[in-house]
Structure formats: C-alpha cells, structure tokens
Enzyme design. Structure first.
Site, PDB file in Angstrom:
ATOM      1  N   TYR A  40      -4.928  59.613 -18.138  1.00 46.06           N
ATOM      2  CA  TYR A  40      -6.166  60.155 -18.705  1.00 46.06           C
ATOM      3  C   TYR A  40      -7.324  59.165 -18.570  1.00 46.06           C
ATOM      4  CZ  TYR A  40      -3.710  63.818 -21.519  1.00 46.06           C
ATOM      5  OH  TYR A  40      -2.997  64.905 -21.962  1.00 46.06           O
ATOM      6  N   GLY A  41      -6.988  57.880 -18.629  1.00 48.36           N
ATOM      7  CA  GLY A  41      -8.002  56.852 -18.854  1.00 48.36           C
ATOM      8  C   GLY A  41      -9.034  56.667 -17.764  1.00 48.36           C
ATOM      9  N   CYS A  72      -2.885  58.845 -28.535  1.00 47.57           N
ATOM     10  CA  CYS A  72      -3.571  58.387 -27.326  1.00 47.57           C
ATOM     11  C   CYS A  72      -5.020  58.108 -27.697  1.00 47.57           C
ATOM     12  CB  CYS A  72      -3.488  59.490 -26.279  1.00 47.57           C
ATOM     13  SG  CYS A  72      -4.439  59.169 -24.795  1.00 47.57           S
ATOM     14  N   ASN A  73      -5.467  56.883 -27.482  1.00 44.86           N
ATOM     15  CA  ASN A  73      -6.852  56.514 -27.791  1.00 44.86           C
ATOM     16  C   ASN A  73      -7.835  57.327 -26.944  1.00 44.86           C
ATOM     17  OD1 ASN A  73      -6.805  53.671 -29.453  1.00 44.86           O
ATOM     18  ND2 ASN A  73      -5.020  53.891 -28.152  1.00 44.86           N
ATOM     19  N   THR A  74      -7.484  57.522 -25.679  1.00 39.85           N
ATOM     20  CA  THR A  74      -8.393  58.214 -24.758  1.00 39.85           C
ATOM     21  C   THR A  74      -8.575  59.670 -25.184  1.00 39.85           C
ATOM     22  OG1 THR A  74      -7.480  56.795 -23.028  1.00 39.85           O
ATOM     23  CG2 THR A  74      -8.818  58.646 -22.303  1.00 39.85           C
ATOM     24  N   CYS A 186      -4.988  50.967 -26.247  1.00 41.91           N
ATOM     25  CA  CYS A 186      -4.340  52.052 -25.489  1.00 41.91           C
ATOM     26  C   CYS A 186      -2.870  51.995 -25.879  1.00 41.91           C
ATOM     27  CB  CYS A 186      -4.512  51.837 -23.987  1.00 41.91           C
ATOM     28  SG  CYS A 186      -3.436  52.884 -22.967  1.00 41.91           S
ATOM     29  N   THR A 187      -2.302  53.133 -26.237  1.00 38.47           N
ATOM     30  CA  THR A 187      -0.941  53.120 -26.778  1.00 38.47           C
ATOM     31  C   THR A 187       0.094  52.626 -25.760  1.00 38.47           C
ATOM     32  OG1 THR A 187      -0.792  55.496 -26.312  1.00 38.47           O
ATOM     33  CG2 THR A 187      -1.357  54.840 -28.564  1.00 38.47           C
ATOM     34  N   HIS A 188      -0.206  52.781 -24.484  1.00 40.23           N
ATOM     35  CA  HIS A 188       0.721  52.257 -23.465  1.00 40.23           C
ATOM     36  C   HIS A 188       0.881  50.735 -23.556  1.00 40.23           C
ATOM     37  CE1 HIS A 188       0.411  56.164 -21.462  1.00 40.23           C
ATOM     38  NE2 HIS A 188       1.325  55.777 -20.586  1.00 40.23           N
TER      39      HIS A 188
HETATM   40  N1  DGL Z   1      -2.100  56.048 -23.758  1.00 39.87           N
HETATM   41  C1  DGL Z   1      -3.458  56.409 -23.555  1.00 39.87           C
HETATM   42  C2  DGL Z   1      -4.375  55.728 -24.568  1.00 39.87           C
HETATM   43  O1  DGL Z   1      -3.943  55.372 -25.651  1.00 39.87           O
HETATM   44  C3  DGL Z   1      -4.063  56.381 -22.185  1.00 39.87           C
HETATM   45  C4  DGL Z   1      -3.222  56.187 -20.981  1.00 39.87           C
HETATM   46  C5  DGL Z   1      -3.818  56.869 -19.764  1.00 39.87           C
HETATM   47  O2  DGL Z   1      -4.753  56.341 -19.150  1.00 39.87           O
HETATM   48  O3  DGL Z   1      -3.352  57.976 -19.475  1.00 39.87           O
HETATM   49  O4  DGL Z   1      -5.540  55.560 -24.314  1.00 39.87           O
END
Ligand code: DGL
Length: 276
Positions: A40-41, A72-74, A186-188
């Site tokens: 998503y980012g 997910c922050n995004t 970012c949760t990742h």
């Molecule tokens: N895990 C997502 C977040 O917390 C973003 C990862 C992505 O770029 O898809 O922002």
C-alpha cells in the site's frame, strides 16, 4: 460471539494481532492480509481507500465482525475517516506512528520516524506532526521497498534497506544532536527490529503501536459490553480462535504467522470482491 476483524496490506498487522490476542484472550479474530493488492505504502491514496473499503465490507457486512482493527498505518491515514462514516456503529480502531509517546521519552529531542511514503505524505500524519512540541525534531524517513522485503522474508534486502534508511536519518545515540528514539510507523517494520537494533545500537528506544491499539480495542469493546470473557466449551486448547485469510499468495502469511505467532492455522484465500 462475532469475531474481531483485523486487516493489513500483508503480514505487518500480525504484530498488532499478537498484542490483540494478549489482551483479548477469548476472542475470535479474522485476519485479512491484502497481499494481492499490496504494498500500500507506495500506491496512491485512492487505491488504499478502495481496498480498505472492500475489506471492511467483507469483514463487517459478510462476516459480521463486531469491531474492525485497521492494523496498517498507511490504510489508517488513507481510509479510517471514511470507514467511520460508513459504519458509525462499529468500533473501528486504527494505528498511527507513536510520535507523542516518543516525544515524552526522548532526552535528546531528536526522534527518527520510519514509515511508508504514503503515511508520511498524508494529511493525517502532517496534522499529528504539527501537534507535537516545537522543541522536538522529528527526522522522517520514507522506507520504500522495506515492507515488501519483509513480506517476502528477504533478509538480504531487509538488511540493505535498513542500513540505507538508518544511515540517512542518523546519527543515533544518547548525546546531544543524536537520535535516541525511533518510531516504527509501519506495522511491517516490527518484524525487522532485530536488524534495526543491530544497526543503531541497543541503547535506542524503538516504538511501535501494537500494544496501545490492542488496549484501545479492549476498552472500546468493554464500553459496549462486548468483550468475550468466557472460556469456550469444550475448553479450547488454544485461547484465541483465528482465521487467516489472504487476497494473495498464502505462503508469506503462513510462514510469518508460524514464525512470529507460532500459529499453524491454515491460510485461506479469499476474493474480497465477491466475499467468497
Ligand atoms: N503495514 C503497512 C503500514 O503499517 C504498510 C505496508 C505496505 O506498504 O503495504 O503502513
């Protein structure tokens, strides 16, 4: 009892799920990884908004989730206001970079923030940044490619990207002019903490948002009397019940769930367009 729906673009939200399972041990969780439409980012806001709407629809309207955790922050930055308008009666909990706790902890007044480009460019993040004390410097770093590398479990790439991004923000340390606190926005990135700590040193405080999100979820469910406190009959061998779903390939989620949560639940593929 209906489940709590949790979603992320991929495996990152498992870091939030882990905290949720700790504070809500008798709940059922449905975790959706939107790997088929990730990352998503580095995508435009419209894409993230449309995907968030589709998953929220699946979790709420098809699966009747009693709460929705946007892990997910995004997606939180792009979609949470819209989701709350669509589902006014549903508890919806989002996640954002932990700037305020970081500002309270930092001694040097210099704080690093690693997040996706989309999060850092969002109005929501800009507002959050503007509300922080003026004497604190936030050094933001868009970490293109890092979530994807973590999703794939590509250690070599994780190492090289973390090296590049921490060097760009630094120096780290406890002396004046050094960054002494690093926000993982970012949760990742919670799954790259070892690599990051090796690079910046053990004395730097790392902050992520999973635990506060889990506590907030519990508090909201308590307010509406919706926390499941009963042990299931017959007693479960595992305290939480979990469904792991993905819109993409199953393997990354399966591997990550086993590696980080010791979870062997088989991953199922879903099509959020049809809800099947
Ligand atoms: N895990 C997502 C977040 O917390 C973003 C990862 C992505 O770029 O898809 O922002």
């Amino acid at each position: 009892m209906p489940a709590i729906g949790v979603f992320d673009s991929g495996v990152g939200g498992l870091s939030v799920l882990k905290a949720l399972q700790d504070v809500l041990p008798f709940e059922t969780f449905i975790y959706v990884s939107d790997a088929g439409y990730a990352p998503y980012g580095e995508r435009d806001v419209a894409h993230v908004l449309t995907r968030s709407q589709a998953i929220a629809h699946y979790l709420r309207d098809v699966r009747h989730a009693k709460a929705l955790v946007v892990a997910c922050n995004t997606a939180t930055a792009a979609a949470i206001a819209d989701l709350r308008l669509r589902y006014p009666a549903l508890p919806i909990i989002g996640i954002e970079p932990a700037l305020k706790p970081a500002a309270a902890l930092s001694k040097t007044g210099r704080i690093g923030v690693m997040a996706t480009r989309s999060t850092l460019e969002s109005e929501k993040f800009k507002g959050l940044l503007a509300s922080q004390p003026a004497n604190i410097a936030f050094i933001t770093q868009a970490c293109d490619g890092l979530a994807a590398a973590i999703e794939q479990g590509d250690q070599k790439r994780i190492q090289s990207l973390c090296t590049r991004y921490t060097q760009a923000m630094g120096p780290f340390g406890n002396e004046k002019g050094h960054i002494d606190t690093l926000v993982l926005g970012c949760t990742h990135y919670a799954f790259a903490t070892e690599t990051i700590t090796d690079l910046i040193g053990p004395g730097i405080q790392l902050l992520e948002g999973g635990v506060p999100v889990a506590r907030r979820t519990r508090a909201l469910l308590e307010e509406i009397g919706s926390v499941n406190t009963a042990v299931a009959h017959p007693p479960r061998t595992h305290s939480c019940t979990l469904e792991l779903l993905t819109t993409g390939a199953g393997e990354p989620l399966q591997n990550a769930a086993y590696r980080w949560l010791n979870e062997k639940t088989p991953v199922q593929q879903i099509d959020t367009a049809t809800g099947s």
